[in-house]
Design a protein around this motif. Structure first.
Motif: not given
Length: 334
Positions: A286-290
């Motif tokens: 549930r963590v994505v690169l931003g």
């Protein structure tokens, strides 16, 4: 394919047209921004944005910057100053559809590297679904960007139920990115309007979604929170306590902390310890690169930040690539 889900586009021509149509409303909004941010911060922000105009508007400059960062794909959303939450209905709908058109045109210049997110007029719930359809079905965008609130519309507002249902049906990504903070003049110095205001707005918006049961009624929603979800992932134990002991806070089916694993969060948290905690409470999927490209409060080297956070290699790969790609898989294509 390394994917940055949080990257912005500026639309000077659109803003000029809004200003031409309703100069008095634009002036009122500018006065509110002065009160919220303070003159010192506005001057600094003006200089910062001026230096970054090519990256915010020019496709070639964007792609060159992505190459320098080691980013293969960006999800492009407009700078939140283009939300115009004060716009009357007719203008707000025009702005949304024109924004969708302009975002689609920008990403069409490099479709193998860019994915577009449109907008909807959050302050006019009765017009949101048609603008969502315009973005997804009409322009082929992957989703929409919304603010944490607009006028009297919070994300818990019952009038938004058709929007949530339609977004889930389409598999559309809903990127929650605040613009402004209702704390107003209390944050008008030291750049507190951003450093405190943005995380606070993220936490308030997500709490409205959770406590109102929106995620219970629409479990297939794909909601991505900017800035790592703000303060909420780091203080969610207090929300759980309220859910257990306060009847007015017990309107969602499960403890609030469990819903963190139904949302997605970007990595714009500026602290490796915070990133590791975010992975722990939300889950590796549930963590994505931003990056918040290309603003100064973003991550200059987002890939290196993730790689330097002392996470297992398999988790790093998921954050940099696989999780974002999985989010796009089930969306309806125009």
């Amino acid at each position: 394919m390394t994917t940055d889900v949080h990257a912005h586009l500026l639309l000077p021509g659109l803003h000029a047209e809004v200003e031409r149509r309703v100069p008095e409303l634009v002036a009122e909004a500018a006065d509110l921004e002065r009160r919220r941010n303070g003159v010192e911060s506005l001057q600094a922000s003006g200089a910062m944005i001026g230096a970054r105009i090519p990256k915010l508007t020019d496709l070639g400059a964007r792609l060159a910057a992505m190459d320098a960062q080691g980013v293969d794909r960006q999800w492009v959303s407009v700078s939140p100053n283009h939300f115009y939450p004060w716009a009357p209905e007719g203008l707000a709908v025009w702005v949304a559809m024109e924004t969708n058109r302009l975002v689609a045109a920008h990403v069409a210049g490099a479709p193998d590297r860019l994915t577009g997110l449109g907008v909807v007029p959050l302050q006019h719930p009765e017009r949101i679904v048609e603008c969502l359809d315009d973005a997804i079905l009409g322009r082929g965008l992957a989703g929409v960007e919304i603010s944490s609130f607009a006028g009297d519309v919070e994300l818990s507002d019952e009038r938004l139920e058709p929007f949530w249902a339609r977004a889930a049906q389409l598999g559309a990504i809903v990127f929650v990115h605040p613009f402004g903070c209702s704390l107003d003049e209390r944050l008008d110095r030291f750049y507190l309007s951003n450093t405190v205001g943005q995380p606070a707005e993220n936490a308030v918006a997500l709490s409205h979604l959770i406590f109102a049961g929106v995620l219970d009624r629409h479990p297939d929603l794909k909601i991505v929170a900017a800035h790592g979800g703000g303060y909420l992932p780091f203080a969610v134990g207090r929300s759980d306590r309220a859910w257990h002991v306060r009847p007015e806070a017990h309107r969602c089916e499960h403890a609030p902390s469990t819903y963190l694993r139904r949302l997605w969060f970007d990595t714009v948290v500026h602290d490796p310890v915070a990133l590791r905690h975010l992975v722990e409470v939300a889950g590796a999927a549930r963590v994505v690169l931003g990056s918040d490209f290309p603003f100064d409060m973003g991550l200059d080297d987002p890939v290196a930040f993730v790689r330097g956070a002392e996470l297992p290699a398999e988790l790093v790969d998921r954050i940099l690539s696989a999780n974002a790609e999985a989010l796009l898989e089930s969306r309806v294509r125009a």
